[in-house]
Design a protein around this motif. Structure first.
Motif, PDB file in Angstrom:
ATOM      1  N   ALA A  18       0.834  -1.215   0.000  1.00 21.94           N
ATOM      2  CA  ALA A  18       0.000   0.000   0.000  1.00 21.94           C
ATOM      3  C   ALA A  18       0.865   1.260   0.000  1.00 21.94           C
ATOM      4  CB  ALA A  18      -0.932  -0.010   1.200  1.00 21.94           C
ATOM      5  N   LEU A  19       1.933   1.277   0.775  1.00 24.60           N
ATOM      6  CA  LEU A  19       2.813   2.437   0.806  1.00 24.60           C
ATOM      7  C   LEU A  19       3.505   2.651  -0.530  1.00 24.60           C
ATOM      8  CD1 LEU A  19       4.450   2.127   4.326  1.00 24.60           C
ATOM      9  CD2 LEU A  19       2.973   3.955   3.525  1.00 24.60           C
ATOM     10  N   THR A  20       3.910   1.586  -1.161  1.00 27.65           N
ATOM     11  CA  THR A  20       4.603   1.705  -2.444  1.00 27.65           C
ATOM     12  C   THR A  20       3.671   2.202  -3.532  1.00 27.65           C
ATOM     13  OG1 THR A  20       6.096  -0.066  -1.804  1.00 27.65           O
ATOM     14  CG2 THR A  20       5.961   0.436  -4.142  1.00 27.65           C
ATOM     15  N   VAL A  21       2.473   1.673  -3.573  1.00 28.31           N
ATOM     16  CA  VAL A  21       1.538   2.039  -4.633  1.00 28.31           C
ATOM     17  C   VAL A  21       1.031   3.468  -4.461  1.00 28.31           C
ATOM     18  CG1 VAL A  21      -0.749   1.505  -5.552  1.00 28.31           C
ATOM     19  CG2 VAL A  21       0.862  -0.314  -5.128  1.00 28.31           C
ATOM     20  N   THR A  22       0.845   3.911  -3.228  1.00 25.82           N
ATOM     21  CA  THR A  22       0.239   5.212  -2.990  1.00 25.82           C
ATOM     22  C   THR A  22       1.230   6.315  -2.663  1.00 25.82           C
ATOM     23  OG1 THR A  22      -0.076   4.725  -0.647  1.00 25.82           O
ATOM     24  CG2 THR A  22      -1.881   4.148  -2.151  1.00 25.82           C
ATOM     25  N   ASN A  23       2.514   6.074  -2.802  1.00 23.92           N
ATOM     26  CA  ASN A  23       3.514   7.072  -2.448  1.00 23.92           C
ATOM     27  C   ASN A  23       3.825   7.953  -3.657  1.00 23.92           C
ATOM     28  OD1 ASN A  23       5.547   8.561  -1.369  1.00 23.92           O
ATOM     29  ND2 ASN A  23       6.855   6.828  -0.849  1.00 23.92           N
ATOM     30  N   THR A  26       7.657   8.856  -4.394  1.00 23.59           N
ATOM     31  CA  THR A  26       8.445   7.871  -5.126  1.00 23.59           C
ATOM     32  C   THR A  26       8.210   8.000  -6.627  1.00 23.59           C
ATOM     33  OG1 THR A  26       8.305   6.345  -3.270  1.00 23.59           O
ATOM     34  CG2 THR A  26       8.891   5.406  -5.398  1.00 23.59           C
ATOM     35  N   ILE A  27       6.970   8.125  -7.007  1.00 23.09           N
ATOM     36  CA  ILE A  27       6.632   8.220  -8.430  1.00 23.09           C
ATOM     37  C   ILE A  27       7.237   9.471  -9.044  1.00 23.09           C
ATOM     38  CG2 ILE A  27       4.725   8.455 -10.062  1.00 23.09           C
ATOM     39  CD1 ILE A  27       3.042   6.838  -7.981  1.00 23.09           C
ATOM     40  N   LEU A  28       7.066  10.616  -8.391  1.00 15.76           N
ATOM     41  CA  LEU A  28       7.582  11.872  -8.929  1.00 15.76           C
ATOM     42  C   LEU A  28       9.110  11.925  -8.927  1.00 15.76           C
ATOM     43  CD1 LEU A  28       5.046  14.394  -7.391  1.00 15.76           C
ATOM     44  CD2 LEU A  28       5.177  13.584  -9.748  1.00 15.76           C
ATOM     45  N   SER A  29       9.736  11.396  -7.895  1.00 21.23           N
ATOM     46  CA  SER A  29      11.203  11.432  -7.861  1.00 21.23           C
ATOM     47  C   SER A  29      11.802  10.546  -8.944  1.00 21.23           C
ATOM     48  CB  SER A  29      11.717  11.027  -6.483  1.00 21.23           C
ATOM     49  OG  SER A  29      11.379   9.698  -6.185  1.00 21.23           O
ATOM     50  N   PHE A  30      11.236   9.373  -9.176  1.00 22.47           N
ATOM     51  CA  PHE A  30      11.753   8.529 -10.247  1.00 22.47           C
ATOM     52  C   PHE A  30      11.466   9.132 -11.620  1.00 22.47           C
ATOM     53  CE2 PHE A  30      12.159   5.096  -7.107  1.00 22.47           C
ATOM     54  CZ  PHE A  30      13.424   4.663  -7.436  1.00 22.47           C
ATOM     55  N   ALA A  31      10.328   9.780 -11.778  1.00 21.46           N
ATOM     56  CA  ALA A  31      10.041  10.464 -13.048  1.00 21.46           C
ATOM     57  C   ALA A  31      11.054  11.577 -13.293  1.00 21.46           C
ATOM     58  CB  ALA A  31       8.623  11.012 -13.039  1.00 21.46           C
ATOM     59  N   ALA A  32      11.406  12.325 -12.253  1.00 25.04           N
ATOM     60  CA  ALA A  32      12.395  13.390 -12.394  1.00 25.04           C
ATOM     61  C   ALA A  32      13.779  12.832 -12.707  1.00 25.04           C
ATOM     62  CB  ALA A  32      12.438  14.226 -11.120  1.00 25.04           C
ATOM     63  N   GLY A  47       7.838  -2.875 -23.897  1.00 32.11           N
ATOM     64  CA  GLY A  47       8.469  -3.938 -23.112  1.00 32.11           C
ATOM     65  C   GLY A  47       9.541  -3.399 -22.178  1.00 32.11           C
ATOM     66  N   LEU A  48      10.427  -2.550 -22.700  1.00 34.01           N
ATOM     67  CA  LEU A  48      11.472  -1.975 -21.859  1.00 34.01           C
ATOM     68  C   LEU A  48      10.903  -0.998 -20.836  1.00 34.01           C
ATOM     69  CD1 LEU A  48      14.368  -1.376 -24.416  1.00 34.01           C
ATOM     70  CD2 LEU A  48      14.199  -3.111 -22.631  1.00 34.01           C
ATOM     71  N   ALA A  49       9.888  -0.243 -21.226  1.00 30.94           N
ATOM     72  CA  ALA A  49       9.254   0.675 -20.278  1.00 30.94           C
ATOM     73  C   ALA A  49       8.587  -0.100 -19.148  1.00 30.94           C
ATOM     74  CB  ALA A  49       8.241   1.554 -20.998  1.00 30.94           C
ATOM     75  N   SER A  50       7.932  -1.185 -19.478  1.00 27.84           N
ATOM     76  CA  SER A  50       7.293  -2.014 -18.453  1.00 27.84           C
ATOM     77  C   SER A  50       8.327  -2.637 -17.526  1.00 27.84           C
ATOM     78  CB  SER A  50       6.462  -3.123 -19.097  1.00 27.84           C
ATOM     79  OG  SER A  50       5.439  -2.568 -19.879  1.00 27.84           O
ATOM     80  N   LEU A  51       9.439  -3.052 -18.086  1.00 26.28           N
ATOM     81  CA  LEU A  51      10.514  -3.630 -17.276  1.00 26.28           C
ATOM     82  C   LEU A  51      11.084  -2.593 -16.314  1.00 26.28           C
ATOM     83  CD1 LEU A  51      12.192  -6.169 -16.787  1.00 26.28           C
ATOM     84  CD2 LEU A  51      13.785  -5.331 -18.521  1.00 26.28           C
ATOM     85  N   MET A  52      11.237  -1.365 -16.769  1.00 30.75           N
ATOM     86  CA  MET A  52      11.753  -0.315 -15.902  1.00 30.75           C
ATOM     87  C   MET A  52      10.760   0.009 -14.794  1.00 30.75           C
ATOM     88  SD  MET A  52      13.186   3.457 -16.780  1.00 30.75           S
ATOM     89  CE  MET A  52      14.519   2.795 -17.730  1.00 30.75           C
ATOM     90  N   VAL A  53       9.499   0.106 -15.121  1.00 32.13           N
ATOM     91  CA  VAL A  53       8.473   0.377 -14.111  1.00 32.13           C
ATOM     92  C   VAL A  53       8.431  -0.754 -13.093  1.00 32.13           C
ATOM     93  CG1 VAL A  53       5.981   0.582 -13.745  1.00 32.13           C
ATOM     94  CG2 VAL A  53       7.086   1.874 -15.569  1.00 32.13           C
ATOM     95  N   VAL A  56      11.460  -0.396 -10.756  1.00 31.77           N
ATOM     96  CA  VAL A  56      11.266   0.683  -9.787  1.00 31.77           C
ATOM     97  C   VAL A  56      10.277   0.248  -8.712  1.00 31.77           C
ATOM     98  CG1 VAL A  56      10.315   2.998  -9.488  1.00 31.77           C
ATOM     99  CG2 VAL A  56      11.886   2.537 -11.361  1.00 31.77           C
ATOM    100  N   PHE A  57       9.209  -0.382  -9.110  1.00 25.51           N
ATOM    101  CA  PHE A  57       8.207  -0.854  -8.151  1.00 25.51           C
ATOM    102  C   PHE A  57       8.810  -1.871  -7.182  1.00 25.51           C
ATOM    103  CE2 PHE A  57       5.090  -4.073  -6.951  1.00 25.51           C
ATOM    104  CZ  PHE A  57       4.206  -3.288  -6.228  1.00 25.51           C
ATOM    105  N   LEU A  58       9.538  -2.848  -7.717  1.00 28.02           N
ATOM    106  CA  LEU A  58      10.123  -3.873  -6.852  1.00 28.02           C
ATOM    107  C   LEU A  58      11.191  -3.293  -5.934  1.00 28.02           C
ATOM    108  CD1 LEU A  58      10.372  -6.912  -9.293  1.00 28.02           C
ATOM    109  CD2 LEU A  58       8.740  -6.543  -7.432  1.00 28.02           C
ATOM    110  N   GLY A  59      11.977  -2.357  -6.440  1.00 27.92           N
ATOM    111  CA  GLY A  59      12.978  -1.717  -5.592  1.00 27.92           C
ATOM    112  C   GLY A  59      12.347  -0.930  -4.461  1.00 27.92           C
ATOM    113  N   SER A  60      11.307  -0.187  -4.762  1.00 28.23           N
ATOM    114  CA  SER A  60      10.609   0.584  -3.731  1.00 28.23           C
ATOM    115  C   SER A  60       9.913  -0.337  -2.738  1.00 28.23           C
ATOM    116  CB  SER A  60       9.608   1.531  -4.387  1.00 28.23           C
ATOM    117  OG  SER A  60       8.990   2.341  -3.435  1.00 28.23           O
ATOM    118  N   ALA A  61       9.298  -1.388  -3.232  1.00 25.65           N
ATOM    119  CA  ALA A  61       8.627  -2.338  -2.340  1.00 25.65           C
ATOM    120  C   ALA A  61       9.635  -3.024  -1.426  1.00 25.65           C
ATOM    121  CB  ALA A  61       7.860  -3.382  -3.151  1.00 25.65           C
TER     122      ALA A  61
END
Length: 85
Positions: A18-23, A26-32, A47-53, A56-61
């Protein structure tokens, strides 16, 4: 006879998710960071964009899981006497 409570990782996992999905930080800092590195201008496809997302999700989680697990292990050592200055 007093029975000790059983600790399961399910509440910690749910909180981490829940913290990872709603933070938004995290989303804005990685976008920057990605924009600053010029990764938005590289054409790689979905495919590469999905892999990067996913990365980032797994690292944050993992980071939140590490923090919540560490607090879970250390919370019994913090008594009111320790918290008083």
């Amino acid at each position: 006879m007093r029975v000790a409570p059983v600790f399961t990782h399910n509440p910690a996992w749910a909180t981490t998710f829940a913290l990872t999905v709603t933070n938004p930080t995290t989303i804005l800092s990685f976008a920057a960071i990605f924009a600053g590195l010029g990764l938005g201008s590289v054409a790689g496809g979905y495919g590469l964009a999905s892999l990067m997302v996913l990365g980032v999700f797994l690292g944050s989680a993992f980071w939140w899981l590490l923090l919540s697990t560490g607090v879970g292990f250390l919370r019994s050592s913090f008594t009111p006497a320790h918290l008083r200055w």
